[in-house]
Write an enzyme that holds these catalytic residues in place. Structure first.
Site, PDB file in Angstrom:
ATOM      1  N   HIS A 154       0.841  -1.202   0.000  1.00 51.15           N
ATOM      2  CA  HIS A 154       0.000   0.000   0.000  1.00 51.15           C
ATOM      3  C   HIS A 154       0.876   1.251   0.000  1.00 51.15           C
ATOM      4  O   HIS A 154       2.086   1.177   0.246  1.00 51.15           O
ATOM      5  CB  HIS A 154      -0.928  -0.017   1.232  1.00 51.15           C
ATOM      6  CG  HIS A 154      -2.289   0.555   0.944  1.00 51.15           C
ATOM      7  ND1 HIS A 154      -2.495   1.564   0.029  1.00 51.15           N
ATOM      8  CD2 HIS A 154      -3.521   0.266   1.449  1.00 51.15           C
ATOM      9  CE1 HIS A 154      -3.795   1.862  -0.014  1.00 51.15           C
ATOM     10  NE2 HIS A 154      -4.442   1.076   0.825  1.00 51.15           N
ATOM     11  N   ALA A 155       0.252   2.401  -0.266  1.00 54.86           N
ATOM     12  CA  ALA A 155       0.999   3.667  -0.246  1.00 54.86           C
ATOM     13  C   ALA A 155       1.566   3.897   1.157  1.00 54.86           C
ATOM     14  O   ALA A 155       0.905   3.598   2.163  1.00 54.86           O
ATOM     15  CB  ALA A 155       0.078   4.813  -0.655  1.00 54.86           C
ATOM     16  N   GLY A 205      -2.349   4.041  -9.508  1.00 52.74           N
ATOM     17  CA  GLY A 205      -1.507   5.160  -9.071  1.00 52.74           C
ATOM     18  C   GLY A 205      -1.071   5.999 -10.251  1.00 52.74           C
ATOM     19  O   GLY A 205      -1.776   6.084 -11.263  1.00 52.74           O
ATOM     20  N   SER A 206       0.105   6.599 -10.111  1.00 50.95           N
ATOM     21  CA  SER A 206       0.585   7.528 -11.137  1.00 50.95           C
ATOM     22  C   SER A 206       1.152   6.785 -12.344  1.00 50.95           C
ATOM     23  O   SER A 206       1.530   5.605 -12.253  1.00 50.95           O
ATOM     24  CB  SER A 206       1.688   8.401 -10.540  1.00 50.95           C
ATOM     25  OG  SER A 206       2.787   7.593 -10.183  1.00 50.95           O
ATOM     26  N   GLU A 227      -4.232   0.789 -13.476  1.00 47.26           N
ATOM     27  CA  GLU A 227      -5.298   1.785 -13.394  1.00 47.26           C
ATOM     28  C   GLU A 227      -4.605   3.076 -12.979  1.00 47.26           C
ATOM     29  O   GLU A 227      -4.270   3.254 -11.815  1.00 47.26           O
ATOM     30  CB  GLU A 227      -6.348   1.314 -12.371  1.00 47.26           C
ATOM     31  CG  GLU A 227      -7.695   1.937 -12.598  1.00 47.26           C
ATOM     32  CD  GLU A 227      -7.780   3.306 -11.983  1.00 47.26           C
ATOM     33  OE1 GLU A 227      -7.480   4.287 -12.697  1.00 47.26           O
ATOM     34  OE2 GLU A 227      -8.137   3.398 -10.810  1.00 47.26           O
ATOM     35  N   LEU A 228      -4.349   3.939 -13.966  1.00 53.16           N
ATOM     36  CA  LEU A 228      -3.511   5.115 -13.707  1.00 53.16           C
ATOM     37  C   LEU A 228      -4.357   6.383 -13.682  1.00 53.16           C
ATOM     38  O   LEU A 228      -5.550   6.318 -13.421  1.00 53.16           O
ATOM     39  CB  LEU A 228      -2.397   5.164 -14.753  1.00 53.16           C
ATOM     40  CG  LEU A 228      -1.628   3.829 -14.875  1.00 53.16           C
ATOM     41  CD1 LEU A 228      -0.612   3.882 -15.993  1.00 53.16           C
ATOM     42  CD2 LEU A 228      -0.968   3.456 -13.556  1.00 53.16           C
ATOM     43  N   CYS A 261      -8.991   9.572  -9.532  1.00 55.71           N
ATOM     44  CA  CYS A 261      -8.566   9.413 -10.925  1.00 55.71           C
ATOM     45  C   CYS A 261      -9.720   9.707 -11.877  1.00 55.71           C
ATOM     46  O   CYS A 261      -9.521  10.230 -12.961  1.00 55.71           O
ATOM     47  CB  CYS A 261      -8.022   8.009 -11.155  1.00 55.71           C
ATOM     48  SG  CYS A 261      -9.090   6.726 -10.537  1.00 55.71           S
TER      49      CYS A 261
END
Ligand code: NDP
Length: 450
Positions: A154-155, A205-206, A227-228, A261
């Site tokens: 995770h982040a 994420g990015s 999935e950006l 997003c």
């Protein structure tokens, strides 16, 4: 140590020992050995456990939500809604996984031929902080129901929530190691992807992180789903129901303090209605209540990290230098960013070309359908688009012209367990949710009996 800090108060909430390489290796070994028994469980057994996870989420939604709010600044009412949505995705897959993965008979020259959907094994999920529960559950619920094992990176700023998610699965009674949170920074991801026992990876994420993860997975010839980011357009045609579309556009851009997003980041208005639309839209955005994310009345919280607020500030400033105009907000105070509206946006400006991950919306006027379609498709992103029109025939005609992964008519782009979710272009590839999502991490095995 990986530290969680409250972005509203600045206080340290929790610190977490980062796993060593040996500990990570051990965790993967345990995951891999759990796969042998987990893949043999019946859908009924998995379903029963997944329903218990849903119940755990519903029974303790407030507690989990408070941790989310403290960790990343999301207003509490939105955090509770997020946890409840996670219960929904658990229930959805508990109910539908079996039929979604049923053998698919195909008539050929064989006595019997069919496709069977088998689990891949240990799947790594690299997840972001913006919906710290939802992003993980929308991967984990289908992955586990398909018979896979999930490991999570995770982040770094939401490790408390990451541990809470593991707790949900443990409390629901899932066998040990079906779902493990690995407390690690992003540098340790490469070795995990390269580990032979790890069969696939998914990242939300990015673009920068996605490109790195996908390159490594590519070298290893392993399946990846990405999935950006997105820079969704909200396109308001002149025949739209203006009052309704304004309400929807405010939600589309400003919920989750703009850190989504699929948020509508570019407002495209037909020139005939632009002035009236913008007057009322601005009035409603001005009225959004900013404040303490723990306060039930707050709609705009703080951004999850100060660096992200600084990035947004830079994007806005650079766009103003190129001729855009701030008509509301524009100022930052630490992690707080005022709800902001920027008009005169066009290609070449960061607020139009790049993903703006916070409470700022760019506005561009268009003359006709052609120009609207060009403006939408000029983006390098392709997650989704919302169009607003009262003319259904026109909507049906224009839908195929958009290059995005989703088109929503008179509605904001949203994720729903029943519908596939994912993008085109630099927004990523692969699909999550619905039967498309659960089939991503399966071996679609062809079986032929002669
Ligand atoms: P990141 O993409 O950096 O973080 C997302 C996840 O990827 C985190 O778990 C992060 O870990 C991990 N990660 C980062 N770099 C790598 C890497 N090289 N290899 C493997 N894993 C990696 O997002 P940020 O938080 O930095 O946000 C930056 C921008 O990304 C936002 O402004 C927004 O534009 C976009 N974003 C998009 C999201 C979406 O929903 N599509 C969600 C979040 C961000 P760690 O935290 O340890 O660095």
């Amino acid at each position: 140590m990986i530290i969680s800090k409250n972005p509203y108060t600045g206080e340290e909430i929790s610190s977490h020992h980062e796993l060593s390489d040996t500990e990570v290796e051990k965790a993967i070994k345990k995951a891999h050995s759990r796969f042998r028994s987990w893949r043999e469980t019946s859908f009924a057994e998995r379903s029963n456990l997944m329903m218990k996870a849903a119940k755990e989420l519903k029974d303790n939604s407030r507690e989990y939500a408070e941790a989310i709010t403290r960790e990343m600044g999301k207003p509490i009412t939105q955090a509770v809604a997020e946890v409840e949505k996670c219960a929904w995705v658990c229930e959805y897959y508990a109910e539908h996984a079996e039929s979604q993965l049923e053998n698919e008979k195909i008539k050929t020259d064989a006595k019997n031929s069919y496709v069977t959907y088998e689990p891949l094994g240990v799947v790594l999920a690299v997840m972001p902080w913006n919906y710290p529960f939802w992003q993980v559950f929308r991967f984990a619920a289908p992955a586990l129901m398909a018979g896979n094992i999930a490991i999570l990176k995770h982040a770094s700023n939401v490790m408390l929530s990451a541990n809470n998610i593991q707790k949900v699965f443990e409390k629901a009674g899932f066998p040990q190691d079906c779902f493990q949170n690995l407390v690690i920074g992003s540098k340790k991801v490469e070795n995990i992807i390269r580990n032979k026992k790890v069969k696939a990876v998914t990242l939300t994420g990015s673009g920068r992180a996605g490109s790195s993860v996908a390159s490594i997975a590519g070298e290893e010839i392993k399946k990846s789903v990405l999935e950006l980011g997105g820079s969704n357009a909200l396109v308001v045609f002149k025949d739209a129901n203006i009052a309704e579309s304004i309400k929807t556009c405010v939600q589309a851009r400003f919920q989750n303090t703009g850190q989504s997003c699929i948020a509508g980041k570019r407002l495209l208005l037909h020139q005939d209605i632009a002035e009236d639309f913008l007057d009322e839209f601005t009035r409603q955005v001005r009225e959004l209540k900013s404040g303490d994310p723990m306060d039930e009345e707050t709609f705009i919280g703080v951004m999850a990290k100060e660096s992200l607020a600084e990035d947004l500030e830079d994007q806005v400033k650079a766009s103003v230098k190129k001729g855009a105009k701030i008509i509301l907000g524009g100022k930052r105070d630490g992690t707080y960013f005022e709800p902001t509206i920027i008009t005169g946006a066009k290609e070449g400006m960061p607020v139009f070309d790049e993903e703006t991950f916070g409470p700022a919306i760019s506005v561009t006027e268009f003359k006709n359908e052609e120009e609207a379609v060009d403006l939408v498709n000029s983006s390098s992103f392709g997650l989704g688009v919302s169009i607003f029109t009262e003319d259904e025939d026109f909507a049906l005609k224009i839908v195929p012209r958009f290059e995005d992964g989703a088109v929503f008519v008179n509605e904001l782009v949203k994720s729903d367990p029943r519908l596939p979710f994912g993008g085109t272009k630099i927004s990523g590839y692969g699909r999550e949710l619905s039967h498309h999502g659960i089939q991503e991490f399966t071996n679609r095995k062809t079986v032929y009996f002669n």
